[in-house]
Write a protein that holds these residues in place. Structure first.
Motif, PDB file in Angstrom:
ATOM      1  N   GLY A 339     -31.347  63.894  45.280  1.00 43.34           N
ATOM      2  CA  GLY A 339     -30.884  64.861  44.289  1.00 43.34           C
ATOM      3  C   GLY A 339     -30.927  66.307  44.742  1.00 43.34           C
ATOM      4  N   MET A 340     -31.214  66.560  46.022  1.00 40.12           N
ATOM      5  CA  MET A 340     -31.268  67.917  46.546  1.00 40.12           C
ATOM      6  C   MET A 340     -29.864  68.395  46.921  1.00 40.12           C
ATOM      7  N   TYR A 341     -29.585  69.658  46.618  1.00 32.30           N
ATOM      8  CA  TYR A 341     -28.342  70.300  47.030  1.00 32.30           C
ATOM      9  C   TYR A 341     -28.673  71.615  47.715  1.00 32.30           C
ATOM     10  N   ILE A 342     -27.963  71.891  48.798  1.00 29.43           N
ATOM     11  CA  ILE A 342     -28.040  73.194  49.456  1.00 29.43           C
ATOM     12  C   ILE A 342     -26.691  73.878  49.283  1.00 29.43           C
ATOM     13  N   VAL A 343     -26.701  75.076  48.738  1.00 33.34           N
ATOM     14  CA  VAL A 343     -25.484  75.891  48.640  1.00 33.34           C
ATOM     15  C   VAL A 343     -25.642  77.015  49.668  1.00 33.34           C
ATOM     16  N   PRO A 344     -24.986  76.901  50.824  1.00 33.81           N
ATOM     17  CA  PRO A 344     -25.231  77.852  51.923  1.00 33.81           C
ATOM     18  C   PRO A 344     -24.424  79.139  51.789  1.00 33.81           C
ATOM     19  N   ALA A 345     -24.645  79.840  50.692  1.00 30.52           N
ATOM     20  CA  ALA A 345     -23.903  81.086  50.423  1.00 30.52           C
ATOM     21  C   ALA A 345     -24.621  82.256  51.090  1.00 30.52           C
ATOM     22  N   ARG A 359     -25.776  84.170  46.937  1.00 30.63           N
ATOM     23  CA  ARG A 359     -26.640  83.955  48.083  1.00 30.63           C
ATOM     24  C   ARG A 359     -27.150  82.517  48.078  1.00 30.63           C
ATOM     25  N   GLY A 360     -27.593  82.065  49.237  1.00 25.22           N
ATOM     26  CA  GLY A 360     -27.960  80.672  49.422  1.00 25.22           C
ATOM     27  C   GLY A 360     -29.002  80.180  48.442  1.00 25.22           C
ATOM     28  N   THR A 361     -28.825  78.905  48.041  1.00 25.21           N
ATOM     29  CA  THR A 361     -29.713  78.303  47.043  1.00 25.21           C
ATOM     30  C   THR A 361     -29.995  76.849  47.427  1.00 25.21           C
ATOM     31  N   VAL A 362     -31.236  76.411  47.188  1.00 23.65           N
ATOM     32  CA  VAL A 362     -31.588  74.995  47.310  1.00 23.65           C
ATOM     33  C   VAL A 362     -32.087  74.529  45.947  1.00 23.65           C
ATOM     34  N   THR A 363     -31.483  73.486  45.424  1.00 23.21           N
ATOM     35  CA  THR A 363     -31.894  72.961  44.126  1.00 23.21           C
ATOM     36  C   THR A 363     -32.304  71.501  44.249  1.00 23.21           C
ATOM     37  N   GLY A 364     -33.092  71.043  43.289  1.00 20.22           N
ATOM     38  CA  GLY A 364     -33.431  69.629  43.203  1.00 20.22           C
ATOM     39  C   GLY A 364     -34.509  69.160  44.148  1.00 20.22           C
ATOM     40  N   ILE A 365     -35.322  70.073  44.694  1.00 21.55           N
ATOM     41  CA  ILE A 365     -36.378  69.646  45.618  1.00 21.55           C
ATOM     42  C   ILE A 365     -37.485  68.925  44.854  1.00 21.55           C
ATOM     43  N   THR A 366     -37.871  67.766  45.359  1.00 25.04           N
ATOM     44  CA  THR A 366     -38.987  67.010  44.784  1.00 25.04           C
ATOM     45  C   THR A 366     -40.041  66.778  45.860  1.00 25.04           C
ATOM     46  N   ARG A 367     -41.185  66.269  45.446  1.00 26.15           N
ATOM     47  CA  ARG A 367     -42.308  66.078  46.377  1.00 26.15           C
ATOM     48  C   ARG A 367     -41.960  65.091  47.480  1.00 26.15           C
ATOM     49  N   GLY A 368     -41.055  64.161  47.217  1.00 19.98           N
ATOM     50  CA  GLY A 368     -40.708  63.154  48.215  1.00 19.98           C
ATOM     51  C   GLY A 368     -39.707  63.620  49.250  1.00 19.98           C
ATOM     52  N   ALA A 369     -39.162  64.800  49.088  1.00 18.67           N
ATOM     53  CA  ALA A 369     -38.141  65.288  50.010  1.00 18.67           C
ATOM     54  C   ALA A 369     -38.762  65.627  51.365  1.00 18.67           C
ATOM     55  N   PHE A 374     -33.365  67.108  53.827  1.00 14.95           N
ATOM     56  CA  PHE A 374     -32.902  68.490  53.945  1.00 14.95           C
ATOM     57  C   PHE A 374     -31.680  68.564  54.865  1.00 14.95           C
ATOM     58  N   VAL A 375     -31.743  67.856  55.990  1.00 12.56           N
ATOM     59  CA  VAL A 375     -30.627  67.843  56.943  1.00 12.56           C
ATOM     60  C   VAL A 375     -29.397  67.202  56.310  1.00 12.56           C
ATOM     61  N   ARG A 376     -29.617  66.096  55.604  1.00 17.16           N
ATOM     62  CA  ARG A 376     -28.482  65.435  54.951  1.00 17.16           C
ATOM     63  C   ARG A 376     -27.846  66.355  53.907  1.00 17.16           C
ATOM     64  N   ALA A 377     -28.663  67.035  53.128  1.00 20.68           N
ATOM     65  CA  ALA A 377     -28.133  67.937  52.106  1.00 20.68           C
ATOM     66  C   ALA A 377     -27.326  69.072  52.741  1.00 20.68           C
TER      67      ALA A 377
END
Length: 496
Positions: A339-345, A359-369, A374-377
């Motif tokens: 459920g993680m998304y990286i918006v590389p703005a 500007r860049g944003t990372v959303t949906g980070i959970t403890r299992g990430a 991160f690379v896949r996102a």
């Protein structure tokens, strides 16, 4: 004697030289990265002297690897990062300031003032471009306004402006060629894409003296010759195009409705619209395509500022990978991003948003990430941005029939995970050609057409060697993932 074309591909992060034979096959190549300069947040510069030095070095290396002499080259083609702005002294050839790169956002406030003054519609109707710091005009104005004595020298005709192609031709010819092609001119925001001329109203608006500007020529033709003392031989420079239009040509997207996406530092989706300059209602650019003659050919374009650059960020700043090649294996090692998304703005958002302040944003980070998620996102973010542009393009223009196909090229197109995810998230079959160096190949085609090495009939009939990634994802999953991406984009810092 075999006929060779030397293609000089001057990109945002590296310079490459690729030698093609008369069959369009790569016979030799060389590449060199060069420094990225970040004076302030959102500012990006290059050293023009280093740009030229890197080009000269890789050209020498490619020729040496093939074990030929420079006199055996039939022609040179040039393709280049577009919009990047260089101003130099006519007499000495010395740049008056670093090259201001297309990514640079320093003139965002200037663009805001132009919008507030009601200039957007006039500028778009003449140039096909939205008012944005991306393009050359405000960069030239910034240099003339901020470098001591620059404006006075420009008025006297002592300074010259060029995009990278113009600067390279000037240097390679020892100052004898001062020219550009229609594709590069169309990205300056000073060129009328309908009349094919530098526009006096725009020159006045941006305060750019006409005498600074190069002659504009078709993309295929003899621009001039390299200087023997500068380059080691007198060789015709016979094809020039901005990188994305060169890639469109190299992918043989010659017909109305054919489209390609380049997965480079940024992502650039272009669709050939033939002789029709389609006005976009959804944040796209109307631009000139590579033209073998003076007959206008147009394309719709959507530009993503940060494509493959997000992988460089993973490697250089985050140090999560040692090389870009590692990302494919790491992405495949996990079934999703949790459920993680990286918006590389990192430098704002391009099409279809055109927001300089995001500007860049990372959303949906959970403890299992973990690192793999991160690379896949990061890789998935590239495909999501391509899909945003493709959806906007479909709203503006319907061209062609049959299966949905998107030709691809650029360094990141070698990543099988990214290509399959792009097919899944867009619903298009993604076609990767055997020769993925489409940008350099396009410049070679343009140079070869004007020197008799290639002919158009043969180029149009060439086939074979493609790899096709067909969509496999269910529509329900696709909609769910796109919904999450849309929410992540909304969470970036966007100025109202």
């Amino acid at each position: 004697m075999s006929k060779y074309i030397l293609s000089l591909d001057q990109g945002t992060t590296s310079s490459r030289a690729i030698i093609f034979d008369e069959n369009g096959q790569i016979k030799s190549s060389a590449q060199a990265e060069y420094a990225q300069i970040y004076p302030h947040d959102g500012w990006v510069e290059h050293d023009p002297v280093e740009i030229y030095s890197s080009v000269a070095a890789v050209a020498s290396e490619a020729v040496a690897r093939l074990n030929i002499n420079r006199g055996e080259l039939a022609a040179i083609g040039i393709t280049n990062q577009r919009e990047t702005t260089i101003v130099w002294d006519r007499r000495t050839g010395a740049p008056v300031y670093n090259a201001i790169v297309w990514q640079c956002r320093r003139t965002a406030d200037m663009c805001d003032r132009l919008k507030a003054d009601g200039m957007s519609d006039m500028i778009y109707k003449k140039t096909g471009l939205p008012v944005d710091a991306y393009f050359s005009a405000t960069k030239i104005k910034w240099i003339l306004d901020n470098v001591d004595g620059a404006r006075e020298k420009a008025k006297k005709g002592e300074l010259l402006f060029g995009t990278v192609d113009t600067y390279l031709m000037w240097k390679l010819s020892a100052g004898k060629i001062f020219a550009t092609d229609y594709t590069n001119a169309s990205r300056t925001q000073l060129f009328n894409i309908h009349t094919l001329t530098w526009d006096e109203e725009l020159l006045s608006l941006f305060g750019v003296p006409r005498r600074m500007l190069p002659e504009v020529m078709p993309s295929s033709g003899i621009f001039g010759y390299t200087d023997e003392t500068e380059f080691g031989a007198k060789i015709p420079i016979a094809g020039v195009a901005g990188d994305q239009q060169a890639a469109l040509f190299g992918q043989r997207c010659f017909t109305r409705g054919s489209a390609k996406n380049t997965f480079g530092t940024g992502c650039f989706l272009l669709m050939n619209t033939g002789g029709e300059a389609v006005e976009s209602k959804h944040g796209l650019i109307t631009t000139l395509a590579a033209m073998p003659d003076n007959t206008p050919q147009y394309a719709l374009e959507g530009s993503v500022f940060v494509g493959g650059a997000v992988v460089q960020w993973l490697r250089d700043e985050m140090q999560l990978v040692r090389s870009a090649a590692e990302t494919e294996k790491l992405a495949y090692s996990v079934p999703d991003t949790l459920g993680m998304y990286i918006v590389p703005a990192f430098v704002g958002l391009g099409a279809p948003y055109w927001d300089s302040y995001a500007r860049g944003t990372v959303t949906g980070i959970t403890r299992g990430a973990n690192k793999n998620h991160f690379v896949r996102a990061a890789l998935e973010s590239i495909a999501y941005q391509v899909n945003d542009v493709l959806c906007a393009m479909e709203k503006d223009f319907v061209g062609g029939t049959g299966k949905k196909r998107l030709s691809v090229d650029g360094g990141a197109s070698a990543n099988n995970f990214l290509m399959q995810f792009t097919a899944d998230i867009t619903g298009y079959g993604v076609v990767r050609p055997a020769v993925v160096e489409s940008t350099a190949l396009g410049a070679a085609y343009l140079a070869g057409l004007s020197t008799g090495v290639y002919d158009m009939k043969r180029l149009m009939s060439a086939t074979g060697g493609d790899t096709v990634f067909e969509p496999k994802m269910s529509e329900a999953t696709r909609k769910r993932l796109i919904g999450g991406w849309t929410d992540a984009v909304k969470r970036t810092v966007i100025k109202d």
